[in-house]
Design a protein around this motif. Structure first.
Motif, mmCIF file in Angstrom:
data_model
loop_
_atom_site.group_PDB
_atom_site.id
_atom_site.type_symbol
_atom_site.label_atom_id
_atom_site.label_comp_id
_atom_site.label_asym_id
_atom_site.label_seq_id
_atom_site.Cartn_x
_atom_site.Cartn_y
_atom_site.Cartn_z
ATOM 1 N N GLY A 1 0.831 -1.194 0.000
ATOM 2 C CA GLY A 1 0.000 0.000 0.000
ATOM 3 C C GLY A 1 0.863 1.241 0.000
ATOM 4 N N ASP A 2 0.223 2.379 -0.220
ATOM 5 C CA ASP A 2 0.934 3.644 -0.217
ATOM 6 C C ASP A 2 1.433 3.981 1.185
ATOM 7 O OD1 ASP A 2 0.356 3.939 -2.914
ATOM 8 O OD2 ASP A 2 -1.486 5.089 -2.531
ATOM 9 N N ASN A 3 2.331 4.960 1.277
ATOM 10 C CA ASN A 3 2.750 5.462 2.581
ATOM 11 C C ASN A 3 1.528 5.949 3.356
ATOM 12 O OD1 ASN A 3 5.454 4.987 2.038
ATOM 13 N ND2 ASN A 3 5.818 7.041 1.245
ATOM 14 N N GLY A 4 1.468 5.595 4.639
ATOM 15 C CA GLY A 4 0.347 6.015 5.470
ATOM 16 C C GLY A 4 -0.892 5.150 5.336
ATOM 17 N N SER A 5 -0.784 4.026 4.624
ATOM 18 C CA SER A 5 -1.957 3.169 4.411
ATOM 19 C C SER A 5 -2.256 2.256 5.588
ATOM 20 C CB SER A 5 -1.778 2.334 3.148
ATOM 21 O OG SER A 5 -0.640 1.491 3.258
ATOM 22 N N GLY A 6 -1.296 2.128 6.532
ATOM 23 C CA GLY A 6 -1.518 1.294 7.708
ATOM 24 C C GLY A 6 -0.644 0.060 7.790
ATOM 25 N N LYS A 7 0.317 -0.072 6.871
ATOM 26 C CA LYS A 7 1.154 -1.272 6.836
ATOM 27 C C LYS A 7 1.940 -1.457 8.130
ATOM 28 C CE LYS A 7 3.577 -0.139 3.198
ATOM 29 N NZ LYS A 7 3.066 1.243 3.021
ATOM 30 N N THR A 8 2.658 -0.411 8.542
ATOM 31 C CA THR A 8 3.472 -0.518 9.754
ATOM 32 C C THR A 8 2.596 -0.710 10.985
ATOM 33 O OG1 THR A 8 5.306 0.771 8.831
ATOM 34 C CG2 THR A 8 5.142 0.683 11.229
ATOM 35 N N SER A 9 1.442 -0.059 11.029
ATOM 36 C CA SER A 9 0.522 -0.237 12.160
ATOM 37 C C SER A 9 0.068 -1.682 12.274
ATOM 38 C CB SER A 9 -0.689 0.689 12.016
ATOM 39 O OG SER A 9 -0.298 2.042 12.114
ATOM 40 N N LEU A 10 -0.203 -2.318 11.137
ATOM 41 C CA LEU A 10 -0.583 -3.735 11.141
ATOM 42 C C LEU A 10 0.551 -4.595 11.678
ATOM 43 C CD1 LEU A 10 -2.093 -6.317 10.391
ATOM 44 C CD2 LEU A 10 -1.371 -5.970 8.014
ATOM 45 N N LEU A 11 1.761 -4.393 11.172
ATOM 46 C CA LEU A 11 2.886 -5.220 11.605
ATOM 47 C C LEU A 11 3.195 -5.025 13.087
ATOM 48 C CD1 LEU A 11 5.320 -4.942 8.553
ATOM 49 C CD2 LEU A 11 3.480 -6.576 8.973
ATOM 50 N N LYS A 12 3.132 -3.785 13.546
ATOM 51 C CA LYS A 12 3.392 -3.530 14.968
ATOM 52 C C LYS A 12 2.296 -4.120 15.849
ATOM 53 C CE LYS A 12 6.450 0.479 14.738
ATOM 54 N NZ LYS A 12 6.678 1.877 15.142
ATOM 55 N N ALA A 13 1.064 -4.106 15.365
ATOM 56 C CA ALA A 13 -0.020 -4.727 16.126
ATOM 57 C C ALA A 13 0.225 -6.223 16.283
ATOM 58 C CB ALA A 13 -1.361 -4.482 15.432
ATOM 59 N N ILE A 14 0.687 -6.869 15.214
ATOM 60 C CA ILE A 14 0.992 -8.300 15.283
ATOM 61 C C ILE A 14 2.104 -8.572 16.282
ATOM 62 C CG2 ILE A 14 1.980 -10.227 13.976
ATOM 63 C CD1 ILE A 14 0.449 -9.139 11.527
ATOM 64 N N MET A 15 3.117 -7.703 16.316
ATOM 65 C CA MET A 15 4.254 -7.890 17.219
ATOM 66 C C MET A 15 3.975 -7.417 18.642
ATOM 67 S SD MET A 15 6.693 -9.501 15.745
ATOM 68 C CE MET A 15 7.862 -9.278 17.088
ATOM 69 N N GLY A 16 2.829 -6.778 18.856
ATOM 70 C CA GLY A 16 2.533 -6.277 20.202
ATOM 71 C C GLY A 16 3.335 -5.060 20.572
ATOM 72 N N LEU A 17 3.769 -4.292 19.569
ATOM 73 C CA LEU A 17 4.552 -3.082 19.809
ATOM 74 C C LEU A 17 3.612 -1.884 19.875
ATOM 75 C CD1 LEU A 17 7.477 -3.773 17.329
ATOM 76 C CD2 LEU A 17 7.449 -4.144 19.804
ATOM 77 N N GLY A 18 3.634 -1.167 20.970
ATOM 78 C CA GLY A 18 2.695 -0.071 21.158
ATOM 79 C C GLY A 18 1.350 -0.628 21.602
ATOM 80 N N VAL B 1 5.775 -9.321 4.661
ATOM 81 C CA VAL B 1 6.756 -8.382 4.121
ATOM 82 C C VAL B 1 6.053 -7.122 3.627
ATOM 83 C CG1 VAL B 1 8.675 -8.076 2.531
ATOM 84 C CG2 VAL B 1 8.097 -10.385 3.329
ATOM 85 N N ALA B 2 6.281 -6.017 4.320
ATOM 86 C CA ALA B 2 5.829 -4.711 3.834
ATOM 87 C C ALA B 2 6.966 -4.120 3.021
ATOM 88 C CB ALA B 2 5.470 -3.791 5.000
ATOM 89 N N THR B 3 6.705 -3.860 1.745
ATOM 90 C CA THR B 3 7.780 -3.387 0.883
ATOM 91 C C THR B 3 7.231 -2.585 -0.289
ATOM 92 O OG1 THR B 3 9.666 -4.080 -0.485
ATOM 93 C CG2 THR B 3 7.747 -5.521 -0.481
ATOM 94 N N HIS B 4 8.057 -1.666 -0.785
ATOM 95 C CA HIS B 4 7.754 -0.959 -2.024
ATOM 96 C C HIS B 4 8.419 -1.644 -3.222
ATOM 97 C CE1 HIS B 4 6.711 2.369 0.763
ATOM 98 N NE2 HIS B 4 5.854 2.674 -0.194
#
Length: 235
Positions: free
Chosen positions: A35-52, A179-182
């Motif tokens: 997805g584009d920048n700001g689409s929620g990719k990192t938020s999804l991955l951090k949620a899976i890892m329990g970060l934040g 894998v979140a990647t461009h």
């Protein structure tokens, strides 16, 4: 198996950064989080890892809270988890104390592949070199679940391609990779499934084989999602 149920992450101002009602990620899958920048990719991955802190919802890994499964998981980003004063060799000693399956020989092979000096201080490395170090450390953990957020930051295409060939040769087929990647083209022959995000939601959850049978490409689907023209029916 990773399962997310009604998981939501909100920004401090109240807007939703990510939400999914239900998501299941099976063993042995290589999944592109796109997805584009700001689409929620990192938020999804951090949620899976329990970060934040999550605003709502539950995440389980093989039926247990993610916090109980950290020894089986690797989170790979350019940020890393080292202390700046460490060297790559000292970082390996640190990781071996937390990850029982840490493979020092494999780690050293990856350092050599990335042309990283084992005794050089990490604080003196460039961002691209630190990203390479985190890839080496993440894969040497021999984790069952590898969560990768833009793992190829600062790397040229020959390095990316070479590492992916090395990675594919080492995988057993039992690992789950997100894998979140461009660099979608680099993973074209590796992804089994893609999650396409827009506005903090998973708009399309597609089998890559199903896309190929339809004569469609991941890049085409990404463009549709970016323009808000996704098919509401998941593939």
């Amino acid at each position: 198996m990773i399962e997310l149920t009604r998981v939501e992450k909100r920004y401090e101002r109240g807007a939703s950064a990510f939400y999914t009602d239900q998501l299941t990620l099976g063993p042995g899958e290589i999944i592109g989080v796109l997805g584009d920048n700001g689409s929620g990719k990192t938020s999804l991955l951090k949620a899976i890892m329990g970060l934040g802190e999550r605003s709502n919802g539950t995440v389980t890994v093989d039926g247990k809270p993610v916090q109980e499964q950290y020894a089986r998981m690797a989170y790979i980003t350019e940020e890393g988890s080292w202390l700046p004063g460490m060297s790559p060799a000292e970082y390996a000693e640190f990781l071996a104390g937390f990850y029982p399956r840490f493979d020092l020989e494999y780690y050293e092979r990856l350092l050599k592949f990335f042309q990283l000096e084992p005794d050089r201080r990490i604080r003196s490395l460039s961002k691209g070199q630190r990203a390479k170090l985190d890839l080496a450390a993440g894969f040497a953990k021999q984790a069952d679940y590898l969560i990768m957020d833009e793992p190829f930051f600062g790397m040229d295409r020959p390095t990316r391609t070479g590492f992916l060939s090395l990675m594919a040769a080492e995988l057993t087929g039992e690992e789950t990779l997100l894998v979140a990647t461009h660099f979608v083209e680099d993973f074209a022959n590796l992804f089994d499934r893609v999650l396409l995000l827009n506005g903090g939601r998973i708009r399309v959850d597609a089998s890559v084989d199903a896309l190929r049978q339809q004569g469609r490409t991941v890049e085409e689907l990404m463009a549709e999602v970016s323009l808000g023209k996704w098919n509401k029916t998941f593939i």
